[in-house]
Design an enzyme around this catalytic site. Structure first.
Site, mmCIF file in Angstrom:
data_model
loop_
_atom_site.group_PDB
_atom_site.id
_atom_site.type_symbol
_atom_site.label_atom_id
_atom_site.label_comp_id
_atom_site.label_asym_id
_atom_site.label_seq_id
_atom_site.Cartn_x
_atom_site.Cartn_y
_atom_site.Cartn_z
ATOM 1 C CE1 TYR A 112 -3.278 2.792 0.434
ATOM 2 C CE2 TYR A 112 -2.513 3.069 2.699
ATOM 3 C CZ TYR A 112 -3.262 3.501 1.621
ATOM 4 O OH TYR A 112 -3.980 4.651 1.737
ATOM 5 C CE1 TYR A 165 -2.744 0.449 6.095
ATOM 6 C CE2 TYR A 165 -0.371 0.808 6.048
ATOM 7 C CZ TYR A 165 -1.469 0.008 5.824
ATOM 8 O OH TYR A 165 -1.295 -1.260 5.327
HETATM 9 P P1 NAD Z 1 -8.758 -9.053 4.304
HETATM 10 O O1 NAD Z 1 -9.388 -8.900 5.643
HETATM 11 O O2 NAD Z 1 -9.564 -9.665 3.223
HETATM 12 O O3 NAD Z 1 -7.391 -9.865 4.365
HETATM 13 C C1 NAD Z 1 -6.491 -9.845 5.430
HETATM 14 C C2 NAD Z 1 -6.332 -11.299 5.850
HETATM 15 O O4 NAD Z 1 -5.208 -11.423 6.713
HETATM 16 C C3 NAD Z 1 -7.540 -11.828 6.619
HETATM 17 O O5 NAD Z 1 -8.050 -12.973 5.949
HETATM 18 C C4 NAD Z 1 -6.961 -12.211 7.967
HETATM 19 O O6 NAD Z 1 -7.592 -13.350 8.512
HETATM 20 C C5 NAD Z 1 -5.517 -12.490 7.577
HETATM 21 N N1 NAD Z 1 -4.570 -12.497 8.694
HETATM 22 C C6 NAD Z 1 -4.429 -11.600 9.694
HETATM 23 N N2 NAD Z 1 -3.429 -11.991 10.514
HETATM 24 C C7 NAD Z 1 -2.939 -13.149 10.019
HETATM 25 C C8 NAD Z 1 -1.935 -14.055 10.429
HETATM 26 N N3 NAD Z 1 -1.197 -13.851 11.546
HETATM 27 N N4 NAD Z 1 -1.721 -15.163 9.684
HETATM 28 C C9 NAD Z 1 -2.446 -15.424 8.577
HETATM 29 N N5 NAD Z 1 -3.420 -14.594 8.136
HETATM 30 C C10 NAD Z 1 -3.662 -13.472 8.862
HETATM 31 O O7 NAD Z 1 -8.281 -7.590 3.910
HETATM 32 P P2 NAD Z 1 -7.529 -7.003 2.624
HETATM 33 O O8 NAD Z 1 -7.658 -5.531 2.801
HETATM 34 O O9 NAD Z 1 -7.977 -7.626 1.377
HETATM 35 O O10 NAD Z 1 -6.003 -7.367 2.912
HETATM 36 C C11 NAD Z 1 -5.205 -8.196 2.088
HETATM 37 C C12 NAD Z 1 -3.881 -7.499 1.806
HETATM 38 O O11 NAD Z 1 -4.140 -6.351 0.985
HETATM 39 C C13 NAD Z 1 -3.163 -6.990 3.056
HETATM 40 O O12 NAD Z 1 -1.756 -7.162 2.902
HETATM 41 C C14 NAD Z 1 -3.490 -5.507 3.037
HETATM 42 O O13 NAD Z 1 -2.549 -4.724 3.739
HETATM 43 C C15 NAD Z 1 -3.429 -5.268 1.535
HETATM 44 N N6 NAD Z 1 -4.020 -3.998 1.068
HETATM 45 C C16 NAD Z 1 -5.310 -3.701 1.372
HETATM 46 C C17 NAD Z 1 -5.846 -2.489 0.946
HETATM 47 C C18 NAD Z 1 -7.287 -2.134 1.262
HETATM 48 O O14 NAD Z 1 -7.668 -0.959 1.152
HETATM 49 N N7 NAD Z 1 -8.130 -3.096 1.609
HETATM 50 C C19 NAD Z 1 -5.074 -1.592 0.188
HETATM 51 C C20 NAD Z 1 -3.753 -1.945 -0.125
HETATM 52 C C21 NAD Z 1 -3.231 -3.146 0.336
#
Ligand code: NAD
Length: 299
Positions: A178, A188
Site C-alpha cells: 500500500y 495508517y
Molecule cells: P482481508 O481482511 O480480506 O485480508 C487480510 C487477511 O489477513 C484476513 O483474511 C486475515 O484473517 C488475515 N490475517 C491476519 N493476521 C494473520 C496471520 N497472523 N496469519 C495469517 N493470516 C492473517 O483484507 P484485505 O484488505 O484484502 O487485505 C489483504 C492485503 O491487501 C493486506 O496485505 C493488506 O494490507 C493489503 N491492502 C489492502 C488495501 C485495502 O484498502 N483493503 C489496500 C492496499 C493493500
C-alpha cells in the site's frame, strides 16, 4: 489471442477468510485462469470461513460459468514459522484448540506430503495485521510495531524461505502493499506503514535471491483502497474510496478484480521477466501531485 493460462499450475493463497478482500479477488482470477488453488486461512477466522463455504454464502460463481473450488484449505498463521514458536496462550486459545499444523513450515510440509516436490507455481501473500494500527506511529509501542512487522512483512520472508523449495522454476510470488510504504497516510499507524516499506524492500531482495536460487519471480502490488474486512476495521476506508475516486487518473472506484487480474498476470508466464517490482494497481492515484479541487480544475 494471448491468454493468461494457468492450467496445470497450483497456487497457494494465504489470507483468505471471506469474499470481500483482495485474497478472494486473486483466488477468483487464478481460478478463471485455470489454476488449482489451495488457501491458507488464519485460525481465528477458520470456522466462519469454512461454514460460509459450506452454506454457499460466498460468491463462488465465476463470470465464465465456472465455480471456485479449493484443493485444500489449511489453517495458517503467518506469525509462526514452526511449532516451537507457538506460545501456550495461543495453543490454548479456543479458536486454535483442535487445529494443528498451522505454522508456515508445517503448511509447506503438508503441501509437499500431499502433492510432492515441485508442486507449486504461484504463492500469494495477502495478509496483514497491526494491533495498534489506530495509533499514530509516534504513539506506537515497541511491541505493537514489531508485531506489525512480524505479521505483515517478515511473514513474507518466511513464506518465500519455506515454500520457495516447492516452487517450479518460472513460478511467481506476489504480495499486497500500500502507498503508505512511501508516503505518509494519516490513520495508517501502528507501524503498518513501516511494515509495508519493509515488504516492498524485501520484495526487491527476495526477487534477487529467490530468482537465483529457484528461478522464481517475486513482486508486490501496491493496491488502492478496498472495503475489505481488514480495511473496514481500520476505519478510514470509506473516506479513502471517495478521495481516490475523485482524484485518481482514472475516475471511478478501484475494483478488486483489477488487483486479482494483475496478480494472475504477474504470476503467469506472461509476467516472465518481471521481478522485484512494486506494481501500482490504484487507478493511477500514486502519480497524483495535487488533489483535484473543483474550484480550480483545469478544463
Ligand atoms: P482481508 O481482511 O480480506 O485480508 C487480510 C487477511 O489477513 C484476513 O483474511 C486475515 O484473517 C488475515 N490475517 C491476519 N493476521 C494473520 C496471520 N497472523 N496469519 C495469517 N493470516 C492473517 O483484507 P484485505 O484488505 O484484502 O487485505 C489483504 C492485503 O491487501 C493486506 O496485505 C493488506 O494490507 C493489503 N491492502 C489492502 C488495501 C485495502 O484498502 N483493503 C489496500 C492496499 C493493500
Amino acid at each position: 489471442m494471448l491468454p493468461i493460462d494457468l492450467r496445470g499450475k497450483r497456487a497457494f493463497v494465504a489470507g483468505v477468510a471471506d469474499d470481500r478482500g483482495y485474497g478472494w479477488a486473486i483466488v477468483r482470477a487464478l481460478a478463471r485462469a485455470g489454476a488449482s488453488i489451495c488457501v491458507g486461512t488464519w485460525p481465528p477466522t477458520m470456522k466462519i470461513f469454512t461454514k460460509s463455504l459450506e452454506r454457499g454464502k460466498l460468491d463462488q460463481e465465476l463470470p465464465d460459468g465456472g465455480r471456485i473450488e479449493f484443493e485444500r484449505i489449511f489453517p495458517f498463521d503467518a506469525m509462526f514459522d514452526t511449532p516451537d514458536d507457538v506460545p501456550d496462550d495461543v495453543r490454548q486459545d479456543k479458536r486454535y484448540v483442535g487445529l494443528t499444523g498451522y505454522t508456515i513450515q508445517e503448511v509447506a510440509d503438508a503441501m509437499r506430503t500431499d502433492f510432492g516436490e515441485g508442486c507449486l507455481d504461484v504463492l500469494v501473500h495477502s495478509l496483514a495485521n497491526g494491533p495498534e494500527v489506530h495509533r499514530p506511529l509516534v504513539e506506537t509501542s515497541r511491541s505493537g510495531y514489531l508485531t506489525a512487522l512480524s505479521a505483515s512483512a517478515y511473514s513474507m520472508v518466511s513464506m518465500v524461505q519455506r515454500f520457495g523449495p516447492l516452487m517450479r522454476p518460472g513460478g511467481g510470488v506476489v504480495s499486497l502493499s500500500y502507498l503508505a510504504a512511501e508516503r505518509a497516510v494519516p490513520g495508517y499507524g501502528g507501524g503498518m506503514s513501516s511494515a509495508k516499506a519493509a515488504l516492498e524492500s524485501d520484495t526487491r531482495t527476495l526477487a534477487f535471491e529467490a530468482g537465483r536460487k529457484w528461478g522464481i519471480r517475486v513482486n508486490t502490488i501496491s493496491a488502492g483502497p478496498l472495503a475489505s474486512r481488514a480495511a473496514k476495521a481500520i476505519g478510514t476506508v470509506d473516506r479513502m474510496l471517495k478521495y481516490y475516486s475523485t482524484n485518481s487518473a482514472l475516475e471511478g472506484v478501484q475494483t478488486a478484480e483489477d488487483v486479482g487480474n494483475a496478480a494472475a498476470f504477474l504470476c503467469s508466464p506472461l509476467g516472465a521477466g518481471i521481478a522485484g517490482t512494486t506494481l501500482y494497481v490504484d487507478n493511477g492515484y500514486h502519480a497524483l501531485g495535487m488533489a483535484v479541487d473543483p474550484d480550480c480544475h483545469p478544463e
